[in-house]
Write a protein that holds these residues in place. Structure first.
Motif, PDB file in Angstrom:
ATOM      1  N   GLY A  69       0.824  -1.214   0.000  1.00 61.87           N
ATOM      2  CA  GLY A  69       0.000   0.000   0.000  1.00 61.87           C
ATOM      3  C   GLY A  69       0.852   1.257   0.000  1.00 61.87           C
ATOM      4  O   GLY A  69       0.568   2.219  -0.717  1.00 61.87           O
ATOM      5  N   ALA A  70       1.914   1.259   0.800  1.00 59.93           N
ATOM      6  CA  ALA A  70       2.812   2.412   0.855  1.00 59.93           C
ATOM      7  C   ALA A  70       3.528   2.612  -0.476  1.00 59.93           C
ATOM      8  O   ALA A  70       3.745   3.760  -0.908  1.00 59.93           O
ATOM      9  N   LEU A  71       3.879   1.529  -1.143  1.00 58.93           N
ATOM     10  CA  LEU A  71       4.554   1.648  -2.436  1.00 58.93           C
ATOM     11  C   LEU A  71       3.626   2.227  -3.506  1.00 58.93           C
ATOM     12  O   LEU A  71       4.059   3.035  -4.330  1.00 58.93           O
ATOM     13  N   ILE A  72       2.368   1.844  -3.471  1.00 58.86           N
ATOM     14  CA  ILE A  72       1.402   2.434  -4.411  1.00 58.86           C
ATOM     15  C   ILE A  72       1.260   3.923  -4.111  1.00 58.86           C
ATOM     16  O   ILE A  72       1.251   4.765  -5.014  1.00 58.86           O
ATOM     17  N   ARG A  97       3.325  18.973   1.270  1.00 64.02           N
ATOM     18  CA  ARG A  97       4.298  18.131   1.988  1.00 64.02           C
ATOM     19  C   ARG A  97       3.605  17.317   3.071  1.00 64.02           C
ATOM     20  O   ARG A  97       3.949  16.149   3.278  1.00 64.02           O
ATOM     21  N   LYS A  98       2.622  17.902   3.765  1.00 66.80           N
ATOM     22  CA  LYS A  98       1.872  17.155   4.789  1.00 66.80           C
ATOM     23  C   LYS A  98       1.196  15.935   4.180  1.00 66.80           C
ATOM     24  O   LYS A  98       1.136  14.875   4.784  1.00 66.80           O
ATOM     25  N   ILE A  99       0.669  16.088   2.989  1.00 72.00           N
ATOM     26  CA  ILE A  99      -0.051  15.006   2.320  1.00 72.00           C
ATOM     27  C   ILE A  99       0.902  13.965   1.739  1.00 72.00           C
ATOM     28  O   ILE A  99       0.664  12.763   1.878  1.00 72.00           O
ATOM     29  N   TRP A 100       1.978  14.405   1.094  1.00 72.79           N
ATOM     30  CA  TRP A 100       2.768  13.527   0.246  1.00 72.79           C
ATOM     31  C   TRP A 100       4.160  13.143   0.750  1.00 72.79           C
ATOM     32  O   TRP A 100       4.735  12.173   0.254  1.00 72.79           O
ATOM     33  N   GLN A 101       4.724  13.876   1.712  1.00 75.19           N
ATOM     34  CA  GLN A 101       6.140  13.690   2.031  1.00 75.19           C
ATOM     35  C   GLN A 101       6.481  12.296   2.547  1.00 75.19           C
ATOM     36  O   GLN A 101       7.464  11.709   2.130  1.00 75.19           O
ATOM     37  N   SER A 102       5.689  11.761   3.465  1.00 75.50           N
ATOM     38  CA  SER A 102       6.041  10.433   3.983  1.00 75.50           C
ATOM     39  C   SER A 102       5.921   9.370   2.888  1.00 75.50           C
ATOM     40  O   SER A 102       6.686   8.408   2.860  1.00 75.50           O
ATOM     41  N   ALA A 103       5.009   9.576   1.946  1.00 70.33           N
ATOM     42  CA  ALA A 103       4.907   8.643   0.820  1.00 70.33           C
ATOM     43  C   ALA A 103       6.113   8.779  -0.107  1.00 70.33           C
ATOM     44  O   ALA A 103       6.603   7.788  -0.643  1.00 70.33           O
ATOM     45  N   LEU A 104       6.602   9.991  -0.280  1.00 69.30           N
ATOM     46  CA  LEU A 104       7.808  10.180  -1.093  1.00 69.30           C
ATOM     47  C   LEU A 104       9.017   9.536  -0.443  1.00 69.30           C
ATOM     48  O   LEU A 104       9.806   8.869  -1.098  1.00 69.30           O
ATOM     49  N   ASP A 105       9.160   9.746   0.857  1.00 68.87           N
ATOM     50  CA  ASP A 105      10.353   9.287   1.576  1.00 68.87           C
ATOM     51  C   ASP A 105      10.321   7.801   1.918  1.00 68.87           C
ATOM     52  O   ASP A 105      11.376   7.188   2.059  1.00 68.87           O
ATOM     53  N   LEU A 106       9.137   7.259   2.124  1.00 67.49           N
ATOM     54  CA  LEU A 106       8.947   5.885   2.598  1.00 67.49           C
ATOM     55  C   LEU A 106       9.648   5.693   3.942  1.00 67.49           C
ATOM     56  O   LEU A 106       9.713   6.612   4.727  1.00 67.49           O
ATOM     57  N   GLY A 107      10.120   4.506   4.266  1.00 64.82           N
ATOM     58  CA  GLY A 107      10.797   4.266   5.540  1.00 64.82           C
ATOM     59  C   GLY A 107       9.830   4.168   6.717  1.00 64.82           C
ATOM     60  O   GLY A 107       8.640   3.898   6.555  1.00 64.82           O
TER      61      GLY A 107
END
Length: 185
Positions: A69-72, A97-107
Motif C-alpha cells: 500500500g505504501a509503495l502504491i 508536503r503534509k499530504i505527500w512527504q512520507s509517501a515520497l520518503d517511505l521508511g
C-alpha cells in the motif's frame, strides 16, 4: 505459486493485445506515447495488486521494507511531485508536503502511516493523480517535453520518463513482496 499464476494471467491478458506503442488519442505524438507507456505500467501494477486483502496490503517483509500500500502511495506521490515541478515550476508547498512527504520518503514514517486501508484506497488516490497528469499533459505539445524545468538540469521529457521508470522499478519490488506474502487462510 498463486502469484506466479496471477502473473501468468496478467501476461495472458496482454498476449491478446498488440505489443505496439502508439500515441494515445488526445495528446501530441510523443506525449501520447509517453502516456501510453505510463498507463501500461500502471495497469500491470494494478492487475497484480487489486486482489490483495487487508493483511496482504499491509504485509511488512521486514523492518526495513515497505508495505505494498505504501509503495502504491509512493508512486502516486512521485507522480504528483513531477506534476507540480513540471507544470508549475515549484516544489511541494507546506500543505502538499503534509499530504505527500512520507509517501515520497517511505521508511519508518510510511510504515506507520500507510496501513489499515484497503488496496483500493491507494489505487483510487493513484487514479486521481493519474487523471490530473493526463489532463495536464493533454494541454502540452511535444516541444514542451524538451523544455528545461526551471533552473534544474532536467527537461520535462526526462521528468515524465522518470515517473514511468519509477513505476517500472517499483513494479518489480511489489512483485517480489507479493511473492513473499503468507499463504491465505
Amino acid at each position: 505459486m498463486k502469484y506466479i499464476f496471477i502473473i501468468f494471467i496478467s501476461l495472458s491478458i496482454f498476449s491478446q493485445a498488440q505489443f505496439t506503442l502508439e500515441p494515445k488519442e488526445g495528446f501530441s505524438p510523443e506525449i501520447g506515447i509517453l502516456v501510453s507507456m505510463m498507463e501500461d505500467l500502471k495497469n500491470r501494477i494494478t492487475i497484480n495488486v487489486q486482489h490483495l486483502n487487508q493483511e496482504e496490503t499491509d504485509f511488512l517483509l521486514d523492518d526495513k521494507a515497505n508495505r505494498i500500500g505504501a509503495l502504491i502511495m509512493h508512486l502516486a506521490a512521485t507522480e504528483k511531485y513531477y506534476q507540480v515541478k513540471s507544470f508549475e515550476n515549484r516544489n511541494f508547498n507546506k500543505e502538499e508536503r503534509k499530504i505527500w512527504q512520507s509517501a515520497l520518503d517511505l521508511g519508518k514514517p510510511a510504515q506507520k502511516e500507510f496501513q489499515n486501508k484497503p488496496i483500493s484506497y491507494y489505487l483510487d488516490i493513484w487514479n486521481e493523480v493519474r487523471a490530473e497528469s493526463s489532463r495536464l499533459l493533454a494541454t502540452k505539445n511535444d516541444a514542451w517535453l524538451k523544455e528545461m524545468m526551471g533552473t534544474t538540469t532536467m527537461n520535462n521529457y526526462w521528468a515524465w520518463f522518470h515517473v514511468m521508470e519509477h513505476q517500472a522499478n517499483h513494479m518489480g519490488q511489489i512483485a517480489m513482496i507479493a511473492s513473499r506474502l503468507p499463504k491465505r487462510k
